[in-house]
Design a protein around this motif. Structure first.
Motif, short mmCIF file in Angstrom:
data_model
loop_
_atom_site.label_atom_id
_atom_site.label_comp_id
_atom_site.label_asym_id
_atom_site.label_seq_id
_atom_site.Cartn_x
_atom_site.Cartn_y
_atom_site.Cartn_z
N MET A 1 0.83 -1.21 0.00
CA MET A 1 0.00 0.00 0.00
C MET A 1 0.86 1.26 0.00
O MET A 1 1.84 1.34 0.74
N GLU A 2 0.46 2.25 -0.80
CA GLU A 2 1.16 3.54 -0.82
C GLU A 2 0.30 4.67 -0.27
O GLU A 2 0.84 5.69 0.15
N THR A 3 -1.03 4.52 -0.30
CA THR A 3 -1.92 5.56 0.23
C THR A 3 -3.04 4.91 1.04
O THR A 3 -3.68 3.97 0.58
N LEU A 4 -3.26 5.45 2.24
CA LEU A 4 -4.35 5.02 3.10
C LEU A 4 -5.41 6.11 3.13
O LEU A 4 -5.14 7.24 3.54
N LEU A 5 -6.61 5.79 2.68
CA LEU A 5 -7.74 6.70 2.71
C LEU A 5 -8.61 6.34 3.91
O LEU A 5 -8.91 5.17 4.13
N ILE A 6 -9.03 7.35 4.66
CA ILE A 6 -9.78 7.10 5.89
C ILE A 6 -11.04 7.96 5.90
O ILE A 6 -10.98 9.18 5.73
N HIS A 7 -12.19 7.33 6.10
CA HIS A 7 -13.45 8.06 6.21
C HIS A 7 -13.38 8.97 7.43
O HIS A 7 -12.89 8.59 8.50
N GLN A 8 -13.89 10.19 7.27
CA GLN A 8 -13.75 11.18 8.34
C GLN A 8 -14.43 10.72 9.64
O GLN A 8 -13.94 11.01 10.73
N ALA A 9 -15.53 9.97 9.56
CA ALA A 9 -16.19 9.48 10.76
C ALA A 9 -15.32 8.47 11.50
O ALA A 9 -15.29 8.45 12.74
N PHE A 10 -14.59 7.64 10.76
CA PHE A 10 -13.66 6.71 11.37
C PHE A 10 -12.47 7.47 11.95
O PHE A 10 -12.00 7.19 13.06
#
Length: 415
Positions: free
Chosen positions: A258-267
């Motif tokens: 993995m090179e980019t981790l996207l995170i939902h703002q609520a999480f």
């Protein structure tokens, strides 16, 4: 005559014999090759140490040295990969279709070898064995051109495999290694129409793009891996951390990391600190979007270029997104169509992600590190194709074949 032309010619001359070897003959050769790797393990490790020493002297990064390194366990794995190829069905001669025409012609569509496969690759000497095994099992000759960083390892491995092949019915000339690692030898292979039937590049972005843009020989594009993991609002924290750590840390130098981790703002509202701390504890340098940096000042601000960088190292981008669609849009903008993952307990979101993400491998609740021929049950792999024509994803035996129509008649002529 150049080394490249000489060796490609020798490989080409073996193709009529290769195409007609039985599965037993090919499997016997592969078993001899696997046994030879184990028998000559010590000499291979000594040769590999020369490459590692040069790499250390040249300031090669730790992650790239890891790609290069061979030890007893890795050589065992290379040999095991050959044994697994033996156990796999031989696709050559498989009848894909058979049908009769109204005029009495009987037509069969069968699998046949591609011919001579050229492979240009960089610092992973295990590719030498994987490529040899897969190509020879499918009746293809192979011309290998590895990088200078692994030349001592590759020379010794090919010498060991040639010795094994000399004891089999499979011609040793079907396996060729280009010793000249100057860029000119790779460029020469790009134009070798008539001797090479297809080129497969394996390595970093610049190598792959040079082959894709400049080759006149047909190319199967592989491997640049800007892979993303999206942690949705409903994700389980323990699972999210486990997958993120594995996808980044387990072996960061490979294309399915993995090179980019996207995170939902609520999480992120509840768990960003836990994710950041877990990654930091695993020695990962974090680059983040403005919102990530605002919440976690220890994170380095990400540049525009970071989102399109394949680090191959302990470096990771983090971006906080407001919703699934924003994550999908980011992936569309920056993905290399290799491997993408969503971590979620929301089945509708998972299905939308799996349907809409355009990549060779798309995951729900599993690490992108599984995009691998061995993990998919293909034995070894020739590479991970990120294009859409001919083959896509981990390329095992069937991907190294073409097709031929055989037509049986009894005197029919076309009116």
């Amino acid at each position: 005559m150049s080394e490249v032309i000489e060796k490609a010619t020798l490989a080409k001359e073996t193709t009529p014999l290769l195409a007609n070897l039985s599965t037993l003959q090919k499997n016997t050769a592969l078993k001899l090759m696997a046994d030879a790797l184990i028998e000559h393990k010590d000499s291979i490790i000594r040769a590999n140490e020369k490459d590692l020493e040069r790499g250390r002297e040249n300031g090669t990064s730790t992650s790239l040295l890891d790609r290069l390194r061979l030890n007893s366990e890795r050589i065992d794995a290379m040999a095991e990969g050959l044994l697994q190829i033996i156990d796999l069905p031989d696709p050559i001669g498989d009848v894909l279709e058979a049908f009769d025409r109204p005029n009495g012609l009987h037509i069969k569509k069968i699998r046949v070898p591609l011919g001579v496969i050229g492979i240009i690759y960089e610092a992973r000497p295990n590719v030498t064995v994987d490529a040899a095994g897969l190509c020879l099992k499918t009746g293809n000759a192979v011309v290998l051109r590895g990088g200078s960083s692994a030349i001592s390892s590759n020379e010794r491995i090919v010498a060991v495999l040639h010795e094994a092949l000399s004891k089999s019915d499979l011609p040793a000339d079907a396996l060729q290694l280009i010793i000249n690692t100057d860029r000119s030898s790779a460029n020469e292979m790009l134009k070798l129409n008539g001797l090479l039937d297809v080129l497969i590049p394996r390595g970093g972005h610049s190598l792959i793009q040079n082959v894709v843009k400049n080759a006149t020989v047909p190319v199967i594009e592989t491997g640049a891996g800007i892979c993303h993991t999206f942690i949705d609002a409903s994700a389980d924290l323990s699972m999210a951390i486990s997958i993120a750590i594995n996808a980044k840390v387990q072996r960061p130098s490979v294309c399915n990391s993995m090179e980019t981790l996207l995170i939902h703002q609520a999480f992120a509202d509840q768990h960003l600190d836990a994710i950041v701390n877990a990654l930091t504890e695993n020695n990962v340098e974090l680059h983040g979007c403005p919102e990530t940096v605002k919440r976690m000042p220890s994170v380095i601000p990400a540049t525009k270029e970071d989102w399109d960088t394949e680090y191959g190292d302990y470096t990771l981008n983090i971006k906080i997104v407001n919703e699934l669609d924003e994550a999908l849009n980011h992936i569309r903008a920056h993905s290399t169509m290799h491997s993408e993952c969503i971590v979620t307990e929301n089945s509708a979101h998972a299905e939308k992600f799996l349907q809409q993400v355009d990549a060779a491998a798309v995951y729900h609740n599993a690490s992108t590190r599984f995009t691998d021929g061995f993990e998919f049950g293909f034995g070894a792999e020739i590479g991970i194709s990120t294009q859409k024509l001919h083959a896509r994803g981990p390329m095992g035996l069937p991907a190294l074949t073409s097709t031929k129509y055989r037509i049986y008649g009894n005197g029919q002529i076309r009116g």
